[in-house]
Design an enzyme around this catalytic site. Structure first.
Site, mmCIF file in Angstrom:
data_model
loop_
_atom_site.group_PDB
_atom_site.id
_atom_site.type_symbol
_atom_site.label_atom_id
_atom_site.label_comp_id
_atom_site.label_asym_id
_atom_site.label_seq_id
_atom_site.Cartn_x
_atom_site.Cartn_y
_atom_site.Cartn_z
ATOM 1 N N HIS A 1 0.843 -1.197 0.000
ATOM 2 C CA HIS A 1 0.000 0.000 0.000
ATOM 3 C C HIS A 1 0.882 1.252 0.000
ATOM 4 O O HIS A 1 0.699 2.161 -0.816
ATOM 5 C CB HIS A 1 -0.897 -0.033 1.243
ATOM 6 N N GLU A 2 1.835 1.304 0.923
ATOM 7 C CA GLU A 2 2.694 2.478 1.020
ATOM 8 C C GLU A 2 3.638 2.580 -0.180
ATOM 9 O O GLU A 2 3.952 3.681 -0.651
ATOM 10 C CB GLU A 2 3.501 2.424 2.319
ATOM 11 N N HIS B 1 1.851 4.275 -3.023
ATOM 12 C CA HIS B 1 1.867 5.740 -2.878
ATOM 13 C C HIS B 1 3.201 6.310 -3.353
ATOM 14 O O HIS B 1 3.247 7.268 -4.126
ATOM 15 C CB HIS B 1 1.680 6.123 -1.398
#
Length: 263
Positions: A57-58, A61
């Site tokens: 997820h990170e 980003h």
């Protein structure tokens, strides 16, 4: 020298590889029944899988931000998938894991620090915020494929099916919650570039408390029922029966004893 530094900034971290290894070995233990405690194996599989998804997820980003113009994400270690490199490791990893243990819900964690001033264009800012939750969506779909395609799930042991169903539920809850347009969450980050300056200034003080507000609202019975009704409906589209993630949660909480499953 610079090329070596670049490879170091973007090479996959041994910490992440260790998490993937734990996920693989514990998943094998759940499948084969090798572990003396099925519940403990499920616990390791779900927790490691959940942390792996948080890392992805990170990473999503950061990778999107890199292509959007923020070239500093590499030097910060965000492209190595190392959870220890995050700006707020407590928010990004520890608290989401605690929420899973406490309530069996995948609450989103804190985000990596993106230097937004280096990114030009509202669409790029929105895509950077959307990239994380979309990773949870993809992770959830992959986990639910055995239920959508019966031939793929045929022969899988019940504990393993329950474990991946519970892990899929965490991904679905995280995706839905993170897409809410609440300050501090990615959903708000998606719409923020399109809001007026005055609106952004008024909302800014709420951002540090957005996650707590969401968590508090989920304690309201009506909100909780509506939210999990939506989660069940989404997972039902992929053929996941509600009892499967419930069994997965029971096995996950191995300290309460093994669940009683009727043969």
């Amino acid at each position: 020298m610079s090329s070596t530094a670049t490879r170091s900034d973007r090479g996959v971290s041994p910490v992440f590889l260790a998490l993937v290894a734990i996920m693989g070995v514990s998943g094998w233990a759940v499948w084969t029944g090798f572990s003396a405690s099925t519940g403990f194996a499920v616990f390791l599989f779900v927790v490691s899988g959940w942390i792996v998804s948080l890392c992805l997820h990170e990473y999503a980003h950061a990778r999107t931000a890199l292509h959007g113009g923020d070239i500093t994400v590499g030097a910060k270690g965000y492209l190595t998938l190392n959870p220890l490199k995050y700006t707020h490791a407590l928010l990004s990893i520890v608290l989401p894991v605690l929420f899973v243990i406490m309530g069996g819900i995948g609450l989103p964690g804190g985000a990596v620090f993106i230097e937004r001033g280096r990114v030009a264009g509202r669409w790029k800012h929105s895509l950077i915020s959307a990239a994380g939750p979309l990773t949870n969506v993809v992770f959830a779909v992959v986990l639910m494929l055995p239920f959508l395609l019966p031939g793929l799930g045929a022969g899988m042991p019940l504990p393993f099916l329950a474990a991946i169903a519970f892990l899929a539920l965490l991904q679905v809850t995280a995706a839905i919650l993170n897409l809410l347009p609440v300050p501090g969450l990615d959903g708000y980050g998606i719409v923020e570039p399109w809001l007026s300056y005055n609106v952004r200034r008024q909302v800014e003080p709420v951002a540090p408390f957005g996650l707590l507000i969401v968590f508090g609202c989920l304690w309201i019975p009506e909100v909780n029922a509506a939210f999990f009704g939506l989660v069940d409906a989404v997972m039902g589209l992929f053929g996941v029966e509600p009892y499967l993630p419930a069994f997965g949660l029971d096995w996950f909480r191995f300290w309460d004893g093994e669940p009683q499953v009727a043969g």
